[in-house]
Enzyme design. Structure first.
Site: not given
Lengths: 552, 171
Positions: A465, A163, A113-114, A51
């Site tokens: 750096m 959902k 969940f999630q 993602e």
């Protein structure tokens, strides 16, 4: 007409011209992905490896095209993986539409969940966010989100859709009209004009706001009319062609000597679409003691935030410059311009380079000369500064880099986004061994979509750096910056289905680039070995002034 | 930095997460909220917040500009420090005994408080006024024994015809 929330969402995206979106499917966005499947002829979805790659791709798409980028992710880890990308877009004022699924309304707040509260997590790093509870709101919210993301100072907007809301039926209005109340701001140019008329040594400091406003041509006219040299912040590097007489290059910590010196010699600083970051100003107490400051920005909150200014104009940069141009007489100033030319030609203004066989300068110059000028994205660190210094950009919006947040791993996603936005034209990613290891998984994406990306990997076997700071300020205690990695980049590229070259000198690099030029259907990685002790110069140490500049 | 207490007020859309957004902005930018009160206005869709913030004059300007950028903030202005009415309401539960009774009731009277609940050994006083007055009342009744108290936080209106909306339109 009654449609499901998911279908309303996809129809609205198409209606708003967002026909290329990035993302990653999952349990809480199944209905949205089902609609993407059914509408595949009208909207193309690009699946990335992670993602984070998707959100950076949407960001790169927006930076390159000027249109809002769209990214879709599922609930929980899908949405938390977007967080770095949202913050990156927020700090660089990039219009981004972030769509996340969430668990059904009845499960929200139950540690399901999630499930995460992504609206809460992203609140400090987002322009605005919506947590939907009814499909009836989707049409209005999507329109509003696009308006908010792209208007005023652009930024990311998040729409979180549970959902059951995606599945719920709601009225869909095909002729939906959305309008925000038009803001009319009266701009009083009087004080600004009198400052400009009084100035004998004006200096323009241009930032990302010039590009967002599409004001590059106007900026040039303005600079020529008042005889002002133009320097830029990192975000404004493409605001003026590098080879223009008035172009001083980048100012700030790793800016050119002439850009910084002229800043201390001017009597009026005209700051346009910049926010005076600490990386740009150095010591704020000593910065700009001798001159007046006129700031032009669309965001009123940027005025007097980091430095105090004498006058300011709030509004769209292009509109303001256009109206100033109408009122302002030509003001040619030979002696100031001669001074600028002298500074530009001075010995101190040369960019120092080592005698090694393959230097950052020779690599970046070869890339530009063999491949021609293409959009370029970078990651973060030394290679990013070298690209800003050496590439020689002439086209607005062609340098995609994470300025404000400094996100290592940004470049690959951004290059993919620019490639999509440019209909699969060649895009160059200049990166390093440190940054590349962060999101190299996106090689899979670039191969899948036959993208002609050219990855120039500057390998110094170190986190350059950070190492440079350890060299200069920590007595060479190289804590965790020597990367003793054994990655075989050529084999790595090939294993993903890309092409890989390893080069040790300029000749080999030119040969590899010439071969690359003929490859238009897959990514090429060119592994360039450089010396570990190559440093970025000039450098003004943190909190320093022109007197502290280190030229080599 | 010359720090001072500044009362400001906001009109905001009355929906999910707005208070978090406003309070979060204070936290993100390192401002301390001294006092906060929120309630709906004559329009149910709009809430009004009164916030007292402890910061310098220049930071206050920056804070107001940042607040105005929040999409849900309709107006954000500072209260007129010399020409406004400010009130706070407090409920105090005080230990009550036959010996202290007279003195306590006298104090409540002088401070123009009201007894709103009475139990055998305690009473609840409702008292309204400016911050200073409430503080003075607390100091005086401390000796009787304060069981607990609750304050609403300041609520402020500028005097005269001006409203938060007209003020914000002029800015």
């Amino acid at each position: 007409m009654k449609l499901t929330g998911a279908e309303i969402l996809i129809r609205e995206l198409i209606a708003l011209g967002a026909n290329k979106v990035f993302g990653y499917p999952g349990g809480s966005v199944l209905d949205i992905y089902d609609m993407l499947y059914k509408n595949a002829t009208k909207i193309t979805h690009y699946i990335t490896a992670h993602e984070q790659g998707a959100v950076h791709a949407a960001d790169g798409y927006a930076r390159y095209s000027g249109k809002p980028g769209v990214v879709i992710a599922t609930s929980g880890p899908g949405s938390t993986n977007l967080v770095t990308g949202i913050a990156t877009a927020f700090l660089d004022s990039v219009p981004l539409i972030t769509i996340t699924g969430n668990v059904p309304t009845a499960l929200i707040g139950k540690d399901s969940f999630q499930e995460v509260n992504i609206v809460g997590i992203t609140m400090p790093i987002i322009k605005h966010s919506y947590s939907l509870r009814s499909a009836c709101d989707i049409q209005r919210v999507v329109r509003e989100a696009f308006y908010i993301a792209t208007s005023d100072r652009p930024g990311p907007v998040l729409i979180d859709i549970p959902k059951d809301v995606q599945q719920e039926l709601a009225d869909y209005n095909q002729n939906f009209e959305y309008s925000m109340p038009a803001k009319t701001i009266k701009i009083d140019l009087h004080n600004a004009i009198s400052l400009l008329l009084k100035s004998k040594r004006p200096y323009i400091y241009a930032g990302g706001g010039v590009l967002i406003s599409g004001a590059t041509a106007t900026l040039l006219k303005f600079a020529e009319k008042i005889s002002a040299p133009v320097s830029s912040s990192l975000m404004g590097v493409t605001a003026i062609p590098y080879d223009h007489d008035l172009a001083l290059g980048m100012a700030g910590m790793h800016g050119r000597y002439a850009a910084t010196k002229a800043l201390y010699d001017c009597d009026l600083l005209i700051a346009i679409g910049v926010r005076f970051s600490d990386r740009a100003t150095g010591n704020k107490d000593k910065f700009l003691r001798q001159c007046k400051v006129l700031q032009i920005d669309i965001d009123r909150a940027e005025i007097n935030k980091n430095i105090l200014v004498d006058e300011f104009l709030i509004g769209d940069v292009k509109e303001i410059l256009d109206s100033i141009l109408e009122l302002l007489p030509e003001n040619k100033n030979k002696s100031w311009l001669n001074h600028i030319t002298k500074l530009k030609n001075s010995h101190e203004n040369l960019l120092w380079t080592s005698n090694n066989s393959l230097t950052p300068k020779s690599i970046i110059e070869s890339v530009r000369s063999v491949l021609g000028e293409t959009p370029v994205s970078t990651d973060v660190g030394q290679h990013q500064m070298w690209t800003a210094q050496y590439y020689g950009f002439t086209k607005p919006r062609s340098f995609l880099t994470s300025g404000g947040l400094g996100t290592m791993g940004f470049g690959f996603g951004a290059a993919i986004g620019a490639c999509v936005a440019s209909n699969n034209q060649r895009v160059v990613l200049i990166t390093s061994d440190g940054s590349f290891h962060m999101n190299l998984n996106e090689l899979a994406t670039a191969v899948t979509y036959n993208m002609p990306l050219t990855i120039i990997l500057l390998d110094n076997n170190a986190l350059g750096m950070v190492r440079q700071w350890q060299t200069m300020f920590y007595e060479k205690r190289y804590s965790q910056t020597a990367l003793d990695r054994k990655t075989n980049y050529v084999l790595l590229a090939e294993s993903f289905g890309a092409v890989g070259f390893k080069v040790m000198n300029v000749h080999e690099l030119t040969v590899a680039l010439t071969k690359t030029n003929k490859i238009t259907d897959k990514p090429v990685l060119i592994h360039c070995l450089i010396n570990q002790d190559e440093n970025v110069f000039p450098m003004i140490p943190p909190n320093g002034t022109i007197n502290d500049i280190i030229i080599r | 930095m010359n720090s001072k207490k500044h009362p400001i007020f906001l009109l905001v859309h009355n929906h999910y997460g707005v208070l978090t957004r406003v309070a979060g902005l204070f936290a993100n930018r390192g401002y301390n909220i001294e006092n906060l009160s929120v309630g709906c206005t004559e329009k149910p869709s709009i809430s009004r917040m009164t916030i007292v913030v402890d910061c310098s004059e220049s930071l206050l300007d920056q804070l107001l500009q940042q607040l105005r950028k929040l999409i849900d903030v309709i107006a954000a202005e500072r209260a007129d420090p010399f020409n406004s009415v400010s009130r706070e309401l407090m409920l105090v539960k005080i230990t009550h005994s036959p010996e202290s009774g007279g003195q306590l009731l006298e104090a409540i009277n002088i401070f123009r408080g009201r007894v709103v609940d009475m139990a055998p050994e305690s009473l609840i006083v409702e008292i309204t006024g400016e911050e200073d007055k409430l503080n003075a009342f607390i100091r005086y009744v401390e000796k009787f024994g304060i069981i607990e108290l609750s304050r609403t936080g300041l609520t402020i209106l500028d005097r005269g015809q001006v409203s938060l909306i007209t003020k914000s339109n002029n800015n």
